[in-house]
Design an enzyme around this catalytic site. Structure first.
Site, mmCIF file in Angstrom:
data_model
loop_
_atom_site.group_PDB
_atom_site.id
_atom_site.type_symbol
_atom_site.label_atom_id
_atom_site.label_comp_id
_atom_site.label_asym_id
_atom_site.label_seq_id
_atom_site.Cartn_x
_atom_site.Cartn_y
_atom_site.Cartn_z
ATOM 1 C CB CYS A 115 3.547 -17.041 -9.161
ATOM 2 S SG CYS A 115 4.807 -18.508 -9.888
ATOM 3 C CG HIS A 252 2.350 -16.950 -5.551
ATOM 4 N ND1 HIS A 252 1.940 -18.283 -5.824
ATOM 5 C CD2 HIS A 252 4.068 -17.185 -6.162
ATOM 6 C CE1 HIS A 252 2.969 -18.868 -6.829
ATOM 7 N NE2 HIS A 252 4.317 -18.076 -6.517
ATOM 8 C CG ASN A 282 5.821 -21.549 -6.692
ATOM 9 O OD1 ASN A 282 4.628 -21.463 -7.037
ATOM 10 N ND2 ASN A 282 6.596 -20.864 -6.965
HETATM 11 O O1 UT7 Z 1 6.748 -17.834 -7.803
HETATM 12 C C1 UT7 Z 1 7.761 -16.731 -7.774
HETATM 13 C C2 UT7 Z 1 9.321 -16.999 -8.465
HETATM 14 N N1 UT7 Z 1 9.488 -17.474 -7.374
HETATM 15 C C3 UT7 Z 1 10.231 -17.708 -5.928
HETATM 16 O O2 UT7 Z 1 9.620 -16.983 -5.555
HETATM 17 C C4 UT7 Z 1 11.457 -18.138 -5.802
HETATM 18 C C5 UT7 Z 1 12.519 -17.183 -5.365
HETATM 19 N N2 UT7 Z 1 13.338 -17.406 -4.282
HETATM 20 C C6 UT7 Z 1 14.425 -18.221 -3.717
HETATM 21 O O3 UT7 Z 1 12.602 -18.386 -3.144
HETATM 22 C C7 UT7 Z 1 15.205 -19.007 -3.363
HETATM 23 O O4 UT7 Z 1 16.201 -18.159 -3.727
HETATM 24 C C8 UT7 Z 1 15.390 -19.811 -2.976
HETATM 25 C C9 UT7 Z 1 14.634 -21.334 -2.382
HETATM 26 C C10 UT7 Z 1 15.183 -20.920 -4.828
HETATM 27 C C11 UT7 Z 1 17.069 -20.550 -2.867
HETATM 28 O O5 UT7 Z 1 17.056 -20.106 -1.541
HETATM 29 P P1 UT7 Z 1 18.438 -19.469 -1.566
HETATM 30 O O6 UT7 Z 1 18.423 -19.037 -0.077
HETATM 31 O O7 UT7 Z 1 18.259 -18.234 -2.012
HETATM 32 O O8 UT7 Z 1 19.592 -20.180 -1.478
HETATM 33 P P2 UT7 Z 1 20.820 -19.903 -3.086
HETATM 34 O O9 UT7 Z 1 20.323 -20.002 -4.214
HETATM 35 O O10 UT7 Z 1 21.932 -18.861 -2.963
HETATM 36 O O11 UT7 Z 1 21.242 -21.368 -2.384
HETATM 37 C C12 UT7 Z 1 22.423 -21.446 -0.833
HETATM 38 C C13 UT7 Z 1 23.464 -22.720 -1.469
HETATM 39 C C14 UT7 Z 1 24.044 -22.831 -3.338
HETATM 40 O O12 UT7 Z 1 25.414 -23.610 -2.733
HETATM 41 P P3 UT7 Z 1 26.248 -22.481 -2.903
HETATM 42 O O13 UT7 Z 1 26.606 -21.779 -3.234
HETATM 43 O O14 UT7 Z 1 26.149 -21.822 -1.291
HETATM 44 O O15 UT7 Z 1 27.846 -23.790 -2.235
HETATM 45 C C15 UT7 Z 1 23.189 -23.552 -3.505
HETATM 46 O O16 UT7 Z 1 23.861 -24.404 -4.601
HETATM 47 O O17 UT7 Z 1 22.498 -23.431 -2.028
HETATM 48 C C16 UT7 Z 1 22.820 -25.085 -2.613
HETATM 49 N N3 UT7 Z 1 21.184 -25.750 -3.614
HETATM 50 C C17 UT7 Z 1 20.584 -26.567 -2.155
HETATM 51 N N4 UT7 Z 1 21.322 -27.330 -1.458
HETATM 52 C C18 UT7 Z 1 20.494 -28.383 -1.814
HETATM 53 C C19 UT7 Z 1 20.644 -25.185 -4.271
HETATM 54 N N5 UT7 Z 1 18.909 -25.806 -4.417
HETATM 55 C C20 UT7 Z 1 19.096 -26.866 -3.187
HETATM 56 C C21 UT7 Z 1 18.759 -27.573 -3.288
HETATM 57 N N6 UT7 Z 1 19.659 -28.564 -2.016
HETATM 58 N N7 UT7 Z 1 17.597 -28.513 -3.948
#
Ligand code: UT7
Length: 325
Positions: A115, A252, A282
């Site tokens: 990225c 980005h 992204n």
């Molecule tokens: O380009 C450079 C690389 N990428 C990035 O910069 C991405 C960096 N990370 C992020 O943008 C965020 O961490 C994410 C958007 C990927 C995730 O957001 P988060 O607030 O960190 O959520 P999380 O991973 O802690 O997940 C929260 C909950 C989980 O459920 P539980 O364990 O709390 O019950 C996940 O299983 O959301 C759940 N979850 C989803 N629910 C609905 C994860 N993905 C999804 C989804 N739809 N697509």
């Protein structure tokens, strides 16, 4: 002291025609429009058609940038294409773009910093032009991340999209001050200890397969907000500028929350931040030139404006570049 600067002569981009909305994704994995929007700011993304490759997107973006610059393909003597989704393991996507543009002179190569690829490519092309070895570079970010995704993994497949953006950089004499037009400074970093936080689990030298994208989202998020600010501060320090001097901050586009948290930490006013992640998702190395093109075409970025670009990607790799348009 006078020095050669790399001036932005033109910009262009291309997005595949198919739009995949959050509502469409609800039919593929257990997710919701509300979750995706609230956690990432993404509403929709573009996805390539069957048979449409990264170089095809790159060629269209490059042609748009050349048209914007009022230049012919033959005026270009360097092509640097940032991509992690090349058409083939080799030859490079850059050479496919070169051939598609009908160029047979000069040099073309790919650069892989995930990225952060576009920032690395701008920095690299700038050093070529500043050395006097080349005169006009096409710097391209082009990606088909949809081909790297596990479409059963809701934690990653909702985040990415496809697209390409390109700028034409031209060598021109500057005064060597921050008032010059062109790339004023760039700062690149890498730390390979973080490989497992964001990677693709295949490759020609290991599994002999392409593999799929894996990510520890929370860790990447924390790192992104924590580290990217360092290279932006380095750019300010190297040029004697501050957040107040910036006209535009074009980071980005991975996640709206990362973008706003980084801008807040750096003291950059919200109205100076360009955000396109809502419409593009992204797009990895393509996200910054796509965002720059939107902000240039809608009249926000004007000649003479001071623009900070920054990105972080797998590796980790991260970097910044300060450009006076
Ligand atoms: O380009 C450079 C690389 N990428 C990035 O910069 C991405 C960096 N990370 C992020 O943008 C965020 O961490 C994410 C958007 C990927 C995730 O957001 P988060 O607030 O960190 O959520 P999380 O991973 O802690 O997940 C929260 C909950 C989980 O459920 P539980 O364990 O709390 O019950 C996940 O299983 O959301 C759940 N979850 C989803 N629910 C609905 C994860 N993905 C999804 C989804 N739809 N697509």
């Amino acid at each position: 002291m006078t020095r050669i600067r790399s001036i932005v002569r033109g910009i262009g981009s291309y997005l595949p025609t198919r739009v995949l909305t959050n509502q469409d994704l609800e039919k593929i994995v257990d997710t919701s429009h509300e979750w995706i929007l609230q956690r990432t700011g993404i509403e929709e993304r573009h996805i390539v058609a069957e048979g449409e490759t990264t170089s095809m997107l790159g060629i269209k973006a490059a042609q748009a940038a050349l048209a914007d610059a009022g230049l012919q393909a033959q005026d270009i003597d360097l092509i640097v294409c940032a991509t992690s989704t090349p058409d083939f393991t080799f030859p490079s996507t850059a050479t496919q773009i070169q051939s598609g543009l009908g160029i047979t002179h000069g040099a073309a190569f790919d650069l892989q910093a995930v990225c952060a690829g576009f920032v690395f490519a701008v920095s690299t092309a700038d050093k070529f032009l500043a050395s006097g070895s080349h005169k006009r570079a096409l710097v391209i970010g082009a990606e088909t991340f949809s081909r790297l995704l596990d479409w059963n993994d809701r934690t990653t497949c909702v985040l990415f999209g496809d697209g390409a953006g390109a700028i034409v950089l031209e060598a021109a004499q500057g005064e060597g001050t921050a008032a010059d037009r062109g790339v004023l400074t760039s700062h690149l970093r890498s730390d390979g200890r973080y490989r497992d936080k964001l990677y693709v689990d295949g490759g020609p030298g290991s599994t002999k397969t392409t593999g799929v994208l894996k990510m520890e989202g929370k860790d990447v998020f924390r790192f992104a907000v924590g580290m990217v600010t360092d290279v932006v501060r380095d750019a300010f320090a190297a040029t004697g500028t501050t957040a107040d001097d910036l006209d535009w901050f074009v980071p980005h586009q991975a996640n709206r929350r990362i973008i706003t948290a980084s801008a807040d930490k750096l003291g950059i006013a919200a109205e100076k931040v360009v955000i396109t992640v809502n419409k593009h998702g992204n797009t990895s190395a393509a996200s910054i030139p796509l965002a720059l093109d939107v902000a240039r075409k809608d009249g926000r970025i004007k000649d003479g404006d001071l623009v900070m670009i920054e990105a972080i990607g797998g590796g980790f790799t991260w970097g910044s570049a300060l450009i006076r348009w």
